[in-house]
Scaffold this motif. Structure first.
Motif, PDB file in Angstrom:
ATOM      1  N   ALA A   1       1.114  -1.108   0.084  1.00 52.09           N
ATOM      2  CA  ALA A   1       0.143  -0.145  -0.079  1.00 52.09           C
ATOM      3  C   ALA A   1       0.721   1.353   0.108  1.00 52.09           C
ATOM      4  N   GLU A   2       2.062   1.175   0.445  1.00 51.64           N
ATOM      5  CA  GLU A   2       2.775   2.284   0.851  1.00 51.64           C
ATOM      6  C   GLU A   2       3.303   2.781  -0.831  1.00 51.64           C
ATOM      7  N   SER A   3       3.757   1.570  -1.356  1.00 48.72           N
ATOM      8  CA  SER A   3       3.988   1.952  -2.971  1.00 48.72           C
ATOM      9  C   SER A   3       3.020   2.675  -3.804  1.00 48.72           C
ATOM     10  N   ALA A   4       1.714   2.197  -3.565  1.00 49.20           N
ATOM     11  CA  ALA A   4       0.592   2.575  -4.134  1.00 49.20           C
ATOM     12  C   ALA A   4       0.518   4.288  -3.928  1.00 49.20           C
ATOM     13  N   ALA A   5       0.580   4.255  -2.345  1.00 45.73           N
ATOM     14  CA  ALA A   5       0.353   5.835  -2.175  1.00 45.73           C
ATOM     15  C   ALA A   5       1.294   6.753  -2.527  1.00 45.73           C
ATOM     16  N   SER A   6       2.608   6.161  -2.600  1.00 43.69           N
ATOM     17  CA  SER A   6       3.470   7.061  -3.247  1.00 43.69           C
ATOM     18  C   SER A   6       3.427   7.471  -4.655  1.00 43.69           C
ATOM     19  N   LEU A   7       2.531   6.623  -5.620  1.00 40.47           N
ATOM     20  CA  LEU A   7       2.190   7.106  -6.667  1.00 40.47           C
ATOM     21  C   LEU A   7       1.053   8.026  -6.954  1.00 40.47           C
ATOM     22  N   GLY A   8       0.488   8.468  -5.752  1.00 38.56           N
ATOM     23  CA  GLY A   8      -0.589   9.317  -5.892  1.00 38.56           C
ATOM     24  C   GLY A   8      -1.920   8.450  -5.988  1.00 38.56           C
ATOM     25  N   ILE A   9      -1.841   7.258  -5.624  1.00 39.57           N
ATOM     26  CA  ILE A   9      -3.395   6.522  -5.794  1.00 39.57           C
ATOM     27  C   ILE A   9      -4.159   6.857  -4.446  1.00 39.57           C
ATOM     28  N   ASP A  10      -5.430   6.850  -4.596  1.00 40.81           N
ATOM     29  CA  ASP A  10      -6.289   6.968  -3.742  1.00 40.81           C
ATOM     30  C   ASP A  10      -6.564   5.697  -3.273  1.00 40.81           C
ATOM     31  N   LEU A  11      -6.022   5.354  -1.968  1.00 39.29           N
ATOM     32  CA  LEU A  11      -6.066   4.049  -1.575  1.00 39.29           C
ATOM     33  C   LEU A  11      -7.552   3.753  -1.188  1.00 39.29           C
ATOM     34  N   ARG A  12      -8.066   4.285  -0.440  1.00 42.61           N
ATOM     35  CA  ARG A  12      -9.262   3.927   0.161  1.00 42.61           C
ATOM     36  C   ARG A  12     -10.535   3.696  -1.011  1.00 42.61           C
ATOM     37  N   ARG A  13     -10.496   4.778  -1.854  1.00 44.24           N
ATOM     38  CA  ARG A  13     -11.507   4.657  -2.965  1.00 44.24           C
ATOM     39  C   ARG A  13     -11.080   3.389  -3.848  1.00 44.24           C
ATOM     40  N   THR A  14      -9.928   3.269  -4.046  1.00 40.58           N
ATOM     41  CA  THR A  14      -9.193   2.123  -4.975  1.00 40.58           C
ATOM     42  C   THR A  14      -9.449   0.755  -4.310  1.00 40.58           C
ATOM     43  N   GLN A  15      -9.313   0.663  -3.273  1.00 41.33           N
ATOM     44  CA  GLN A  15      -9.818  -0.800  -2.405  1.00 41.33           C
ATOM     45  C   GLN A  15     -11.201  -0.834  -2.519  1.00 41.33           C
ATOM     46  N   VAL A  16     -11.967   0.054  -2.046  1.00 42.01           N
ATOM     47  CA  VAL A  16     -13.237  -0.071  -2.110  1.00 42.01           C
ATOM     48  C   VAL A  16     -13.947  -0.373  -3.382  1.00 42.01           C
ATOM     49  N   LEU A  17     -13.361   0.192  -4.515  1.00 43.05           N
ATOM     50  CA  LEU A  17     -13.964  -0.055  -5.793  1.00 43.05           C
ATOM     51  C   LEU A  17     -13.593  -1.522  -5.994  1.00 43.05           C
ATOM     52  N   LEU A  18     -12.356  -1.624  -5.993  1.00 41.39           N
ATOM     53  CA  LEU A  18     -11.829  -3.144  -6.584  1.00 41.39           C
ATOM     54  C   LEU A  18     -12.555  -4.299  -5.593  1.00 41.39           C
ATOM     55  N   ILE A  19     -12.500  -3.964  -4.322  1.00 38.66           N
ATOM     56  CA  ILE A  19     -12.860  -5.038  -3.590  1.00 38.66           C
ATOM     57  C   ILE A  19     -14.500  -5.250  -3.748  1.00 38.66           C
ATOM     58  N   GLY A  20     -15.209  -4.054  -3.957  1.00 35.24           N
ATOM     59  CA  GLY A  20     -16.695  -4.239  -4.335  1.00 35.24           C
ATOM     60  C   GLY A  20     -16.834  -4.902  -5.698  1.00 35.24           C
ATOM     61  N   THR A  21     -16.012  -4.708  -6.619  1.00 32.34           N
ATOM     62  CA  THR A  21     -16.335  -5.425  -7.842  1.00 32.34           C
ATOM     63  C   THR A  21     -15.965  -6.831  -7.774  1.00 32.34           C
ATOM     64  N   ALA A  22     -14.879  -7.309  -7.008  1.00 30.79           N
ATOM     65  CA  ALA A  22     -14.575  -8.720  -6.733  1.00 30.79           C
ATOM     66  C   ALA A  22     -15.748  -9.427  -6.170  1.00 30.79           C
ATOM     67  N   SER A  23     -16.159  -8.779  -5.177  1.00 31.19           N
ATOM     68  CA  SER A  23     -17.523  -9.242  -4.312  1.00 31.19           C
ATOM     69  C   SER A  23     -18.817  -9.239  -5.114  1.00 31.19           C
ATOM     70  N   LEU A  24     -18.846  -8.233  -5.851  1.00 36.19           N
ATOM     71  CA  LEU A  24     -20.210  -8.286  -6.770  1.00 36.19           C
ATOM     72  C   LEU A  24     -20.111  -9.362  -7.734  1.00 36.19           C
ATOM     73  N   ALA A  25     -18.803  -9.549  -8.461  1.00 34.85           N
ATOM     74  CA  ALA A  25     -18.729 -10.503  -9.529  1.00 34.85           C
ATOM     75  C   ALA A  25     -18.965 -11.758  -8.942  1.00 34.85           C
ATOM     76  N   THR A  26     -18.472 -12.180  -7.872  1.00 32.02           N
ATOM     77  CA  THR A  26     -18.583 -13.476  -7.042  1.00 32.02           C
ATOM     78  C   THR A  26     -19.903 -13.684  -6.588  1.00 32.02           C
ATOM     79  N   ALA A  27     -20.660 -12.579  -6.244  1.00 34.09           N
ATOM     80  CA  ALA A  27     -22.039 -12.723  -5.852  1.00 34.09           C
ATOM     81  C   ALA A  27     -22.873 -13.046  -7.041  1.00 34.09           C
ATOM     82  N   ILE A  28     -22.972 -12.514  -8.213  1.00 38.41           N
ATOM     83  CA  ILE A  28     -23.566 -12.560  -9.187  1.00 38.41           C
ATOM     84  C   ILE A  28     -23.203 -13.967  -9.721  1.00 38.41           C
ATOM     85  N   MET A  29     -22.172 -14.612  -9.656  1.00 36.95           N
ATOM     86  CA  MET A  29     -21.951 -15.901 -10.254  1.00 36.95           C
ATOM     87  C   MET A  29     -22.528 -16.989  -9.111  1.00 36.95           C
TER      88      MET A  29
END
Length: 349
Positions: free
Chosen positions: A240-268
């Motif tokens: 996460a430190e490397s991601a933050a050093s590149l200017g990535i919004d950690l919380r927003r990105t994590q929420v979006l990606l984990i939500g997408t993974a969870s939604l894809a699993t749930a749909i299947m």
């Protein structure tokens, strides 16, 4: 010289992308042509051509129904489900920096199963919630519980952190599986219980074209989100430190990606039940073939996941004459040895 060599290497690595549509079409055609009953390939192609508006030959209604409404729809949903589950595993492995992370092992599939069964059998939501919505709520609940348990147990980075997360996922899976069994025992009739237990092992027998209206957009969404965040996934693989050093919004990105993974699993899960090990086997195999860069790894994983689940579905239909096995049995027979290999390689490293 080095620049030209790098350019040639990049061209070779990206060259397979031009073959991806042909590989996917070939897998879908194979899944449509092979089944419990033998239908000549020429008949399959003729039916597909007529249904696509490219011909006007007279069709046998039984063959046409089997090919179009049963086999092709099943192959399309299997391909979308395989791509979604494989991408979910890839996303979770990058975010958690854990080579063993995938929806099945982290309890997300078990939570989605509990949510879907709660809506379908127990009647929670009074008909206002769909199975997909219930599965999504269960998947998010399961992931939140596993994350909280891993944090409470002091999981950090490295092999110890990986072990803590996997142990938390196993505990979460057992708990949600127990809740699912309790709901079935309390609320389901004997006939319902039999059908649900078979469905929970992964079953595509009841899949028809209406299911593709959910599966296809979900696979496209998961692929689009993962490709859009390929650079972020590369950064998260280093922490996460490397991601933050590149200017990535950690919380927003994590929420979006984990939500997408969870939604894809749930749909299947809501369509075909819990299918394990796809998210574990496919990403690791593709890392060996195309490397760790997510710009190449994401489309390769989606394609391989789609092909893998279509082939697994074909095997589930023909391995025992006159009987269709749950597709989760086939993926587990392949995934369990792969899981052992990943664990051994991790220990050696």
């Amino acid at each position: 010289m080095r620049a030209r060599a790098a350019t040639r290497s990049t061209g070779r690595n990206r060259g397979w992308l031009w073959l991806a549509p042909a590989v996917l079409v070939a897998a879908l055609l194979f899944g449509t042509a092979v089944g419990e009953t033998r239908i000549p390939l020429a008949t399959v192609i003729e039916v597909l051509a007529v249904k696509a508006g490219l011909g006007s030959a007279a069709l046998d209604p039984i063959d046409a129904s089997v090919i179009w409404h049963y086999r092709l729809s099943r192959a399309v949903v299997a391909a979308c489900g395989g791509a979604s589950l494989a991408l979910s595993g890839l996303i979770l492995q990058a975010l958690l920096r854990n080579p063993l992370a995938e929806p099945y092992l982290l309890g997300i599939s078990a939570g989605a199963s509990t949510g879907a069964v709660t809506v379908a059998v127990a009647g929670i939501g009074a008909g206002l919630l769909s199975m997909s919505a219930g599965a999504f709520a269960g998947a998010l609940t399961a992931f939140a519980l596993v994350a909280a348990l891993a944090r409470a147990a002091g999981g950090g980075t490295g092999m110890r952190g990986a072990g803590v997360i996997i142990l938390a996922g196993i505990a979460g899976s057992q708990m949600f599986n127990a809740l699912t069994a309790l709901i079935i025992a309390q609320s389901a009739s004997a006939e319902q219980a039999r059908g649900i237990m078979f469905w929970l092992l992964g079953n595509l027998s009841g899949v028809r074209w209406p299911d593709s209206w959910v599966a296809v957009p979900m696979a496209a969404l998961a692929l689009g989100v993962a490709l859009w965040h390929a650079r972020a996934l590369d950064a998260f693989a280093f922490g996460a430190e490397s991601a933050a050093s590149l200017g990535i919004d950690l919380r927003r990105t994590q929420v979006l990606l984990i939500g997408t993974a969870s939604l894809a699993t749930a749909i299947m899960v809501s369509i075909a039940g819990a299918i394990g090990f796809v998210g574990l086997v496919v990403p690791h195999a593709m890392r060996i073939l195309v490397g760790p860069r997510h710009a190449r790894l994401v489309p390769a994983t989606a394609l391989a996941g789609a092909v893998f689940l279509v082939l697994s579905d074909v095997v589930s239909r023909i391995v025992i004459p006159g009987q269709v096995l749950p597709i989760g049995v086939i993926t587990a027979l392949v995934g369990a040895p792969a899981f052992a290999v990943v664990m051994i390689r991790g220990r050696q490293r």
